[in-house]
Design an enzyme around this catalytic site. Structure first.
Site, mmCIF file in Angstrom:
data_model
loop_
_atom_site.group_PDB
_atom_site.id
_atom_site.type_symbol
_atom_site.label_atom_id
_atom_site.label_comp_id
_atom_site.label_asym_id
_atom_site.label_seq_id
_atom_site.Cartn_x
_atom_site.Cartn_y
_atom_site.Cartn_z
ATOM 1 N N ASP A 1 43.663 37.788 38.091
ATOM 2 C CA ASP A 1 43.337 38.882 37.176
ATOM 3 C C ASP A 1 42.973 38.347 35.785
ATOM 4 O O ASP A 1 43.213 37.188 35.457
ATOM 5 C CB ASP A 1 44.547 39.815 37.072
ATOM 6 N N ASP B 1 41.367 50.251 36.707
ATOM 7 C CA ASP B 1 42.657 50.471 37.360
ATOM 8 C C ASP B 1 42.826 51.950 37.666
ATOM 9 O O ASP B 1 42.488 52.820 36.851
ATOM 10 C CB ASP B 1 43.798 50.049 36.441
#
Length: 816
Positions: free
Chosen positions: A465, A526
């Protein structure tokens, strides 16, 4: 004298005297470009210079049948220079014989005695941009006029003026992707230095004026009226990040620029740098796969074999993040592992992924949070022993400012021109820093983190990430590298450290940099247990921040980037949240489930599994891949309004098996209130003269089809109606659908009709299944036998019958 290249699809003409080129199609009424120019901007000391504005005395070398990843190329190579500083530019133009593409690239060679710094390599300029502040280093100030200058080139999505629009691709995972109309505004963040370093490429403008739009790597300038467009972009981002700027506010005079960002990287005497291949493709907006020629060319450029994408539908599992966030511990992971074991018969999952929170601090990957006193090795063993794949989250390129790494190795951090660590964005209530991957020790640390997690801790699935951090604007230890080169090298090192058998999922990553290196890629913002973004209890200030976590924002790129799946990687649309105590309504959960299922790719749950009630687990059951991998939804849907709507709302997925062909139609209502929706079948590119029978999945009711109209009734706010539409012969039984699987048909592995004996079908589901199927039967059924046991059915409409079923993995139903 002009030079011409021709393929079965395109004709390219170069005019050295004007220093321009033209591109036309072999078909009438196709897009075209005329009088296109380009230039190279560089600096020598404090002075700025421009090359390629004129093609004086070019040395032209033609070529035919030149092998490449795109097949044989017809090619023209043109060397220009040196200029007074010793800079030689070589333009290479190519037309593949087998694909409807134009390719070109620029090579820059420094034959001078002093290093220069490359600022920008403009590959394409066509049309007039009157606003200087949108175009850094674009020349003198120009005022808006009704007619553009005659020497600025012409770009036309269609020969006749129509309704212009632009499809913009965001820089990285979370960046907004979608279509804009001429009166729209570009999606900009209002949060400035808090988020801009994360979401926006430093070399791509963020225009404010309506009708001006930017894009990264590729974009499509098109005509909504005539349904044609021009895709321009790059086949890779190995050397430079590519940017586009479009102007569509005046339908007669569209404009487009495409450039490679030089990042002021130093080009030493005797050194050479090439751009990545730039590309143009003329797009049929209504083609079932409008972007496929470009996307597949990118795949070929990176040597991605189809076998590499064979894992396309194997990502099913659980992730800790969206219930526990950083508040995790060994006990919480074990509780969810045990729940996954207990529900395996009905919800069979493959992966258990530990997300952020196990580490002592972001950057300190070899030290652990008190909730993990023994580290993460014991959990990997337990997950593996329970029959699941262990997965782990890492962020190897970003550094928390309070980490031991930042304190002990300040020389590893990327710094700006004032010598301060660059701002990597505000996350974890902190302004974070980034590693300078041109520092050998920093790069080796990132390598060691991934190698250790994969091969010593026992995690064959790694989610990597915040990868954008390696590509932030700063002063690298090695001044000859561009940001794109630094990130690509970093990702290559991570792949090498992991090895070929470890699954890598990229996230927060500039898309083009990771192609061919990651197995899967998060493609959107997200998700969150709420429809709109919210921070510190506030929604209004960040309502329009589309990269911010929320279900609405996650859905945006899930739909607009659906076509990347199984071409560049496995798409990760982020997790499916199904718990009843979130802020999501049931229709919003159903919209998320529908988009995730129909677009294919990863399917991960992220609720507290022990607390999920059976009715919510049922949603997950209905989406899970079937036993036979060939019966999958992985082929991807047609996003019918990808170029027409800011957020697409119409999907069509064509399926076929032994029951015959059918269409899955998803119609979303993104409005904040309920909508009565009736749509003509032509909107789905279906023949309105044909007869169809329909079944709605989530409600189990009938979508009416009459007079070529699909009457969907009321769709709730942010909800969806998912319809299975089947051709309707009047004298044969028809499988209408079921609630066993969201495909409403792929659960059937055998179907046979024997008149007058009846119908025999075999069904398959992973684990234990409970539900019902619905059939159209022109004659009244007399008996229904499931695995040699008679069952009761009920009539649900004219010649429509529902049969309740319960079975373990497979069942045979006979209807007499």
């Amino acid at each position: 004298m002009t030079y011409t290249l021709q393929s079965p699809y395109l004709q390219l003409t170069l005019d050295p005297q004007a220093a321009t080129w033209n591109l036309y199609s072999s078909r009438r009424n196709d897009p075209y470009l005329d009088g296109v120019s380009g230039r190279v901007r560089y600096r020598l000391g404090r002075k700025k210079f421009t090359a390629l504005e004129g093609w004086r005395n070019p040395q032209v070398t033609p070529g035919e049948g030149i092998p490449s990843p795109q097949g044989d190329l017809g090619q023209l190579r043109m060397e220009i220079g040196p200029d007074k500083n010793g800079i030689i530019c070589t333009l290479t133009f190519a037309l593949p014989e087998q694909h409807p593409l134009m390719l070109w690239k620029v090579e820059i060679n420094n034959q001078g005695v002093r290093p220069v710094r490359i600022e920008q390599i403009e590959m394409l300029s066509a049309g007039f941009f009157p606003k200087k502040r949108l175009l850094p280093q674009a020349g003198p100030v120009m005022l808006r006029t009704s007619m553009p200058p005659s020497d600025c080139g012409v770009i036309r999505p269609h020969p006749d003026p129509g309704e212009l629009a632009f499809f913009s691709n965001g820089w990285q995972t979370w960046s907004h992707t979608g279509a804009f109309g001429a009166r729209d505004h570009f999606q900009r963040t209002r949060l400035g230095f808090l988020t801009a370093p994360m979401w926006h490429n430093a070399g791509t403008p963020r225009p404010k004026e309506p009708g001006y739009f930017a894009s990264d790597m590729f974009g499509v300038l098109g005509d909504r009226e005539h349904r044609t467009g021009i895709l321009a972009g790059f086949l890779s981002q190995r050397q430079h990040f590519g940017s586009l700027l479009a102007r569509i506010d005046e339908p007669l005079y569209p404009a487009l620029r495409l450039w490679a960002d030089g990042d002021l990287a130093q080009l030493d005497p005797g050194a050479t740098i090439d751009t990545d291949w730039a590309v143009i493709h003329f797009v049929d907006i209504d083609d079932p796969e409008p972007l496929a020629p470009y996307l597949e060319a990118v795949s070929r450029e990176h040597g991605i074999p189809n076998s590499q994408l064979a894992i396309a539908d194997s990502f099913t599992g659980w992730c800790s993040w969206y219930h526990f966030y950083q508040d995790i511990s060994e006990e919480k992971i074990r509780a969810n592992l045990q729940a996954a074991v207990e529900t395996q018969e009905t919800v069979p999952l493959d992966l258990i992924q530990i997300d952020d929170g196990f580490e002592a601090q972001i950057g300190d990957w070899f030290e652990f949070d008190p909730g993990f006193p023994e580290g993460v090795v014991p959990l990997a063993r337990e997950i593996q022993a329970a029959g699941f794949t262990p997965g782990l989250w890492l962020a190897p390129f970003i550094v928390h400012s309070k980490s031991r790494l930042a304190k002990n190795h300040p020389d590893w951090l990327l710094r700006n021109r004032w010598g301060l660590p660059v701002n990597a964005g505000f996350v974890w209530n902190n302004f974070n820093k980034a590693l300078d991957l041109t520092h050998p020790e920093a790069l080796e640390y990132a390598r060691d983190v991934v190698r250790t997690a994969a091969h010593e801790w026992g995690y064959p699935y790694l989610k990597l990430d915040f990868l954008y951090a390696a590509a932030l604007k700063g002063r690298f230890r090695d001044p000859t590298k561009t940001r794109a080169q630094v990130l690509r090298k970093g990702l290559e090192v991570l792949r090498e450290a992991a090895g070929p058998n470890i699954t890598l999922l990229g996230c927060g990553c500039p898309l083009g940099s990771a192609i061919g290196l990651v197995d899967a890629m998060r493609i959107g913002a997200d998700v969150a247990p709420r429809w709109l973004p919210k921070e510190m209890g506030l929604t209004t200030p960040i309502r329009d921040e589309t990269p911010f976590p929320s279900t609405r924002n996650a859905l945006q790129n899930t739909l607009t980037r659906a076509s990347l799946h199984q071409r560049w990687w496995v798409n990760d649309p982020d997790c499916l949240l199904i718990r009843p105590d979130s802020d999501l309504t049931l229709p919003e959960v159903q919209s998320l489930a529908t988009a995730i299922a129909l677009t294919g790719g990863a399917l991960l749950l992220s609720d507290d599994l022990p607390q999920l009630p059976s009715d919510r687990l049922r949603i997950a059951e209905q989406l899970l891949p079937l036993i036979d991998p060939s019966t999958s939804l992985g082929q991807g849907p047609r996003v019918l309004d990808w170029f027409d709507a800011p957020m697409p709302r119409l999907l069509r997925l064509d399926l076929e098996n032994s029951t015959g062909p059918w269409h899955l139609l998803a119609i979303f209502n993104w409005e904040d209130k309920s909508q009565e929706i009736r749509l003509p079948l032509e909107r789905f590119d279906l023949d309105s003269a044909k007869n169809y029978r329909a079944r709605a999945f989530w409600e189990g009711n009938l979508g009416q089809v009459s007079g070529g109209l699909l009457d969907l009734g009321a769709i709730p706010p942010h909800g969806v109606n998912l319809i299975a539409l089947r051709p309707a012969p009047t004298d044969e039984p028809i499988y209408l659908g079921s609630d066993l699987h969201i495909s409403q048909g792929l659960e059937v592995t055998q179907w046979s009709v024997a008149t007058p004996e009846g119908v025999r079908l075999q069904l398959e589901r992973p684990g234990k299944a409970q539900g019902e199927i619905e059939l159209y039967l022109p004659r009244l059924p007399q008996r229904a036998i499931l695995d040699q046991k008679e069952i009761i059915w009920r009539a649900t409409g004219e010649d429509r019958y529902t049969f309740p079923l319960g079975f373990d993995q497979t069942a045979v139903l006979e209807i007499k």
